[in-house]
Write an enzyme that holds these catalytic residues in place. Sequence first.
Site, PDB file in Angstrom:
ATOM      1  N   LYS A  65       0.808  -1.221   0.000  1.00  0.00           N
ATOM      2  CA  LYS A  65       0.000   0.000   0.000  1.00  0.00           C
ATOM      3  C   LYS A  65       0.842   1.272   0.000  1.00  0.00           C
ATOM      4  CE  LYS A  65      -4.239  -1.912   1.929  1.00  0.00           C
ATOM      5  NZ  LYS A  65      -5.314  -1.756   2.933  1.00  0.00           N
ATOM      6  N   ASP A 105     -10.327   2.505   1.268  1.00  0.00           N
ATOM      7  CA  ASP A 105     -10.537   1.969   2.617  1.00  0.00           C
ATOM      8  C   ASP A 105     -11.297   2.971   3.487  1.00  0.00           C
ATOM      9  OD1 ASP A 105      -9.342  -0.512   2.254  1.00  0.00           O
ATOM     10  OD2 ASP A 105      -7.349   0.207   2.820  1.00  0.00           O
TER      11      ASP A 105
END
Length: 284
Positions: A65, A105
Amino acid sequence: MRRAGVVGHPVAHSLSPVLHGAAYRTLGLDGWSYDAIDVPDGELAAWLSGCGPEWAGLSVTMPHKKAALALADVTDPLAATVGAANTLVLQGAGAGRLVVAANTDVHGVAQAVREVRGADPATSAVVLGAGGTAAAGLAALAELGVNSPVVCVRSSARAADLLQAAHRMGVDVTLRRFDQAARFILGADIVLQTAVAGAADPVAAGLTAELARSGARLRPDQVLLDAIYDPWPTALARAWEDCGGCVAPGWLMLLHQAVEQVRLMTGVPAPVDAMRAALVAALP
């Protein structure tokens, strides 16, 4: 033919192919495919450079990420603020291709909480953990109106990135030890459990003991979102529900972040109900 997929290491357990595949079938995107691709740590840049013009986008999971954020030509402000990207959208081809980084997210956390809690305003929150999901959780809490959460961590030394992200968000974090978490979650409107599976089991025991001593119960509008969805229910989710609180399962966050990814990669709204049904059917 368009391709998309999820990159991570390990990644075989990912349910993202279930979610995105259901979306493509429902939307009639017959030429689209979505696969799980195991890319070892440190090799994302090399792998991405080999992607042809058929690639539309990537879901990004651990350990990539932060690397995904660094590889982007264009970064969504939210991803930059969080300090991590879980989505790469590939636009164009050849020398003119742009890699756009985003973080869905945050959307996943916020929507999961809204789905079970409704529109009631929240004033207090506790986050368990200090990783990338915790940083996305802080951004989601700010969106939900909570700007001064308590964050319980197992090591304050590992919270540096989270504190920097909080500073970029304008969120005022109070750090506490993980073994003190039970006393802080008792009065919180929202609790986000983002630590690894099993880490919060002692918190569940502490919560039960605290309430047993006082004879109190949690309020029905107190929401726990536990990011763990396998195994389910977690010890903390079971204890929270038994004590009167409301639980948002981790798969709900997974669903809503994927809904936003489908929109970004395909350019059309995602079929939430079809994706939900496919995910629930595939859960362990």
